[in-house]
Write a protein that holds these residues in place. Structure first.
Motif, PDB file in Angstrom:
ATOM      1  N   GLU A   1     -39.544  55.546 -46.747  1.00  0.00           N
ATOM      2  CA  GLU A   1     -38.529  55.114 -47.924  1.00  0.00           C
ATOM      3  C   GLU A   1     -37.553  56.083 -48.088  1.00  0.00           C
ATOM      4  O   GLU A   1     -36.252  55.840 -48.396  1.00  0.00           O
ATOM      5  CB  GLU A   1     -39.525  55.276 -49.094  1.00  0.00           C
ATOM      6  N   GLU A   2     -37.676  57.564 -47.871  1.00  0.00           N
ATOM      7  CA  GLU A   2     -36.744  58.596 -48.004  1.00  0.00           C
ATOM      8  C   GLU A   2     -35.790  58.612 -46.965  1.00  0.00           C
ATOM      9  O   GLU A   2     -34.444  58.451 -47.192  1.00  0.00           O
ATOM     10  CB  GLU A   2     -37.330  60.008 -47.937  1.00  0.00           C
ATOM     11  N   ILE A   3     -36.101  58.285 -45.676  1.00  0.00           N
ATOM     12  CA  ILE A   3     -34.909  58.123 -44.665  1.00  0.00           C
ATOM     13  C   ILE A   3     -34.085  56.937 -44.483  1.00  0.00           C
ATOM     14  O   ILE A   3     -33.164  56.658 -43.985  1.00  0.00           O
ATOM     15  CB  ILE A   3     -35.590  58.355 -43.168  1.00  0.00           C
ATOM     16  N   SER A   4     -34.743  55.677 -45.043  1.00  0.00           N
ATOM     17  CA  SER A   4     -33.996  54.369 -45.284  1.00  0.00           C
ATOM     18  C   SER A   4     -32.808  54.814 -46.120  1.00  0.00           C
ATOM     19  O   SER A   4     -32.003  54.082 -45.893  1.00  0.00           O
ATOM     20  CB  SER A   4     -34.875  53.619 -45.986  1.00  0.00           C
ATOM     21  N   GLY A   5     -32.942  55.672 -47.075  1.00  0.00           N
ATOM     22  CA  GLY A   5     -31.583  55.808 -47.828  1.00  0.00           C
ATOM     23  C   GLY A   5     -30.350  56.476 -47.077  1.00  0.00           C
ATOM     24  O   GLY A   5     -29.253  56.591 -47.356  1.00  0.00           O
ATOM     25  N   HIS A   6     -30.956  56.965 -45.846  1.00  0.00           N
ATOM     26  CA  HIS A   6     -29.900  57.686 -45.002  1.00  0.00           C
ATOM     27  C   HIS A   6     -29.166  57.015 -43.924  1.00  0.00           C
ATOM     28  O   HIS A   6     -28.232  57.146 -43.421  1.00  0.00           O
ATOM     29  CB  HIS A   6     -30.481  59.022 -44.447  1.00  0.00           C
ATOM     30  N   LEU A   7     -30.103  56.342 -43.410  1.00  0.00           N
ATOM     31  CA  LEU A   7     -29.817  55.486 -42.375  1.00  0.00           C
ATOM     32  C   LEU A   7     -28.466  54.704 -42.099  1.00  0.00           C
ATOM     33  O   LEU A   7     -27.457  54.478 -41.352  1.00  0.00           O
ATOM     34  CB  LEU A   7     -30.850  54.336 -41.751  1.00  0.00           C
ATOM     35  N   PRO A   8     -28.160  54.148 -43.275  1.00  0.00           N
ATOM     36  CA  PRO A   8     -26.654  53.423 -43.522  1.00  0.00           C
ATOM     37  C   PRO A   8     -25.479  54.133 -42.983  1.00  0.00           C
ATOM     38  O   PRO A   8     -24.484  53.850 -42.978  1.00  0.00           O
ATOM     39  CB  PRO A   8     -26.921  52.849 -44.800  1.00  0.00           C
ATOM     40  N   TYR A   9     -25.952  55.602 -43.477  1.00  0.00           N
ATOM     41  CA  TYR A   9     -24.630  56.661 -43.179  1.00  0.00           C
ATOM     42  C   TYR A   9     -24.435  57.168 -42.074  1.00  0.00           C
ATOM     43  O   TYR A   9     -23.597  57.927 -41.891  1.00  0.00           O
ATOM     44  CB  TYR A   9     -24.679  57.675 -44.432  1.00  0.00           C
ATOM     45  N   LEU A  10     -25.759  56.858 -41.022  1.00  0.00           N
ATOM     46  CA  LEU A  10     -25.687  57.629 -39.694  1.00  0.00           C
ATOM     47  C   LEU A  10     -25.152  56.591 -38.971  1.00  0.00           C
ATOM     48  O   LEU A  10     -25.309  55.589 -38.820  1.00  0.00           O
ATOM     49  CB  LEU A  10     -27.176  57.771 -39.274  1.00  0.00           C
ATOM     50  N   HIS A  11     -24.672  57.196 -37.560  1.00  0.00           N
ATOM     51  CA  HIS A  11     -24.071  56.324 -36.474  1.00  0.00           C
ATOM     52  C   HIS A  11     -24.874  56.341 -35.431  1.00  0.00           C
ATOM     53  O   HIS A  11     -24.791  55.367 -34.537  1.00  0.00           O
ATOM     54  CB  HIS A  11     -22.456  56.849 -36.191  1.00  0.00           C
ATOM     55  N   SER A  12     -25.775  57.396 -35.163  1.00  0.00           N
ATOM     56  CA  SER A  12     -26.593  57.375 -33.993  1.00  0.00           C
ATOM     57  C   SER A  12     -27.832  58.238 -34.376  1.00  0.00           C
ATOM     58  O   SER A  12     -27.784  59.233 -35.215  1.00  0.00           O
ATOM     59  CB  SER A  12     -25.642  57.984 -32.936  1.00  0.00           C
ATOM     60  N   LEU A  13     -28.949  58.395 -33.687  1.00  0.00           N
ATOM     61  CA  LEU A  13     -30.074  59.022 -33.877  1.00  0.00           C
ATOM     62  C   LEU A  13     -30.512  59.444 -32.407  1.00  0.00           C
ATOM     63  O   LEU A  13     -30.299  58.915 -31.413  1.00  0.00           O
ATOM     64  CB  LEU A  13     -31.273  57.990 -34.201  1.00  0.00           C
TER      65      LEU A  13
END
Length: 305
Positions: A88-100
């Protein structure tokens, strides 16, 4: 190495411009960092920054967070990896990331692995480029299906890690050294996922095309060198995918964008190793290699520094 491939690496590297804004050249997320392993995610994230991304996020456990924060103020550290609400917490960050970049210092606790598998599902739905390294490769050994056929993924096994992966996907054991054909075989069995098998030379294959990076490195084998590769690869993977998306016609790159990304990161890492070793020889540390990223980049790609 085919000089045309080096030219293709240069194609994917974004040109610096005063008109660009923060984040345009990459927002990279490193998933890793546990109580006993705090250096690995730091090396991956700081290498990503020095390679040329604009922002580097580290998603680590609560215990690892203050340690990683103390290493550098440049990194954005999120102590949520062992949270019961991690997805739930990382889902809020994923749209702003370009790569993992998944794996540096991840550890092997099953609860963390379970969260990581759920994260991989989300990342695939978002079509994020992903680099799998270190403990993430141990996770994939047991559940290779979770990345099968995902063309935006790059795996970076060393000899031992590749042996585990080979046995897992082929149900065979190899008594002698692995060849280029074995790397291509595993990549094909995984649905043409790109593999970078690290070694005396780096063998890069997606099961269709296979190339070798024989850029001179160094004989020094200290801990952390793979983290430098994974961090820089997270950046090159975004750059390559982004370049491909911007092309009006396919075919600008002679092979999969992930292969070109892998070649760029392997060349850079090996050049860092060489430059640092020339200065420090047997005393060379990964931090010395990280300090050479600028010099390595400018010597390899002088028109793009």
């Amino acid at each position: 190495m085919n000089p045309d491939l080096k030219a293709e690496v240069e194609l994917i590297i974004p040109i610096l411009s005063n008109k660009s804004h923060k984040g345009l050249d990459g927002r990279i997320g490193v998933i890793g960092g546990s109580k006993n392993y705090t250096g690995a995610p730091y090396f991956a994230a700081i290498s990503a920054l020095k390679t040329g991304c604009d922002l580097a996020h580290v998603f680590c456990t609560k215990d690892a967070s203050p340690v990683i924060k103390s290493y550098s103020p440049e990194l954005i550290v999120h102590p949520i990896l062992d949270s019961p609400n991690f997805i739930e917490e990382i889902s809020g960050h994923l749209p702003y990331l370009h790569s993992l970049v998944i794996g540096p210092g991840l550890g092997r606790e099953e609860s963390i692995f379970e969260s990581t598998r759920e994260l991989i599902k989300l990342a695939k739905e978002s079509k994020l480029p992903i680099v799998f390294d270190a403990d993430a490769l141990f996770l994939l050994k047991n559940t290779p299906d979770c990345i099968a056929g995902y063309k935006n993924a790059i795996l970076t096994p060393n000899k031992v890690e590749f042996g585990r992966l080979y046995s897992a996907v082929s149900n065979e054991q190899i008594e002698h050294d692995f060849t280029d054909k074995h790397v291509a075989q595993v990549a094909k069995l995984l649905g043409n996922v790109t593999i970078v098998k690290k070694g005396l030379v780096d063998v890069i294959s997606d099961g269709i095309d296979t190339i070798v990076c024989a850029e001179e490195g160094s004989p020094r084998r200290c801990g952390g060198q793979g983290d430098l590769l994974s961090g820089s690869l997270g950046v090159f993977n975004f750059w390559a995918q982004n370049y491909s998306k911007r092309q009006s016609k396919p075919g600008n790159l002679s092979c999969n964008a992930t292969i070109i990304a892998a070649l760029g990161a392997c060349m850079l890492t090996r050049r860092c190793n060489k430059l640092a070793f020339q200065k420090f020889q047997r005393s060379t540390l990964t931090s010395d290699m990280v300090s050479e990223i600028h010099n390595a980049f400018s010597s390899l790609f002088p028109a793009l520094t």
